[in-house]
Design an enzyme around this catalytic site. Structure first.
Site, short mmCIF file in Angstrom:
data_model
loop_
_atom_site.label_atom_id
_atom_site.label_comp_id
_atom_site.label_asym_id
_atom_site.label_seq_id
_atom_site.Cartn_x
_atom_site.Cartn_y
_atom_site.Cartn_z
N ASP A 104 2.48 -6.83 -0.51
CA ASP A 104 1.64 -7.34 0.90
C ASP A 104 1.88 -6.32 0.98
OD1 ASP A 104 4.40 -5.51 0.50
OD2 ASP A 104 5.15 -6.18 2.17
N GLU A 105 0.73 -4.86 -0.06
CA GLU A 105 0.47 -3.39 0.11
C GLU A 105 -0.27 -3.41 -0.84
OE1 GLU A 105 2.60 0.74 0.28
OE2 GLU A 105 3.89 -1.25 -0.03
#
Length: 407
Positions: A104-105
């Site tokens: 998610d990053e």
């Protein structure tokens, strides 16, 4: 003009995906990770749960104590990976280089596409809008001159935030009177060490930079640079072949005292490691075994290999040998298996071809290991061994083995 870097970070990613897919969860204290009564930790939680002090990596028992009325769920990693792939398709379309940090990053080098700061700002807002429109999730975006500053910026206005740090001077002005824990790579132990020396804020660290370097060595040098806003690191795309190891581990819901059962668990972990290594065409020149005992003391043992491999048979054989020959028999809370000294399969083949992989004995030994599990536990993996590669299925299978093990 210097670098133009965007850091994108999804908001409570696992929880947000579940809420998107089940709107009845909206506004609830949702905790993703282990369930109450199980061993394990919080993977992530909704912002409603965070109001009770719940946070990622918190022991699930403590989370339940703080938020007994929360909704607890196991993570669905396969679903999150699929969503992550959608996100990266969006983000990467704006970047000349993309460094994925987790599901998610990511860091994005948008210098070529943006051209100038206004262009970077436009891309940052486009990423936020497309992430919401196409995936149905919010993200926080930081635009900055460096990776450290971009990550700081993305955290400034969470959730669903946007923030800019154009220059090193802006970065320093933002953080100078904050606790030194704000600096990238300052973990709990480093913070304690600096606090004990009276170095409480970034300003203190800047004023006593020579002491910090003397105290922490190379890490101290890095921290002093960051405290002055200096970070020249580039956005480097992640490649699986750059990994130092490939591993899989599992935590038991109750301590395991029988090492025959542990040996059986090693079979499944070895197949999981094989699957991941082959997925990325990797070989390892050594096998590792990791154990955490009931008193939370962790140990690891390793065995170098004469031939690089990604074979489950070899991984299991060496891990089991380490277990039987080099480990004290004590109650075990966690066990893990891995390959280390990773090489690309093509590069490995030029010098150390794993000829055993080509022999009939390899296939026979693989089947023997699986047949033994079927005989002892009634587990039949014929035609669907790949199911255990999913984390949730692996945990459930191993718990079933623990409960039904008979010496």
């Amino acid at each position: 003009m210097g670098q133009l870097i965007i850091h994108v970070d999804m908001d409570a990613f696992f929880a947000s995906v579940e809420i998107r897919d089940n709107p009845a969860l909206l506004g609830k204290s949702l905790i993703i990770g282990s369930l109450p009564g199980e061993r394990g930790v919080v993977a992530t939680c909704s912002y409603e749960a965070r109001k009770y002090g719940v946070h990622s990596a918190m022991n699930i028992k403590e989370a339940y104590r703080r938020c007994p009325d929360g909704i607890y769920m196991h993570p669905n990693i396969d679903k999150y990976r699929a969503v992550s792939a959608q996100l990266n398709d969006i983000w990467n379309s704006y970047a000349s280089a993309s460094q994925k940090v987790s599901l998610d990053e990511a860091y994005l080098d948008v210098g070529d596409q943006a051209g100038d700061w206004e262009g970077a700002r436009r891309i940052g807002h486009l990423i936020k809008q497309r992430t919401l429109d196409e995936v149905g999730l919010t993200c926080s975006v930081g635009v900055a001159y460096s990776k450290t500053a971009a990550k700081m910026a993305s955290e400034e206005r969470k959730p669903d935030g946007y923030f800019e740090i154009p220059t090193a001077e802006d970065f320093v002005n933002l953080i100078i009177d904050r606790d030194i824990g704000v600096l990238y790579t300052v973990g709990e132990q480093t913070a304690k060490k600096l606090h004990a020396a009276g170095i409480l804020t970034v300003r203190d660290l800047r004023n006593r930079k020579d002491e910090v370097v003397q105290m922490l060595g190379k890490h101290g040098q890095w921290l002093t640079q960051v405290a002055f806003g200096i970070d020249d690191r580039r956005v480097v795309p992640y490649r699986p072949q750059d990994a130092k190891s490939v591993s899989r581990e599992v935590t038991f819901q109750r301590d395991v005292v029988n090492y025959q059962l542990l040996g059986d668990v090693l079979v499944l972990l070895a197949f999981c490691v094989e699957h991941r290594a082959r997925r990325y065409n990797l070989l390892g020149r050594g096998v590792t075994l990791k154990l955490t005992y009931s008193d939370m003391r962790s140990i690891s043992r390793s065995a170098p290999l004469s031939l690089a491999t990604n074979s489950a048979v070899t991984i299991h054989r060496e891990a089991r040998r380490l277990l039987l020959e080099h480990i004290d028999a004590q109650p075990v809370r966690l066990v893990g298996v891995g390959l280390y000294n990773i090489v690309d399969h093509d590069a490995g083949q030029t010098v150390i071809r794993d000829f055993f992989e080509q022999q009939e004995e390899q296939a026979l030994e693989r089947q023997r290991l699986l047949d033994a599990l079927q005989q002892r536990y009634g587990l039949d993996f014929a035609g669907h061994l790949e199911h255990i590669f999913h984390m949730d299925t692996l945990h459930k299978t191993i718990e079933y083995m623990r409960k039904h093990f008979r010496p």
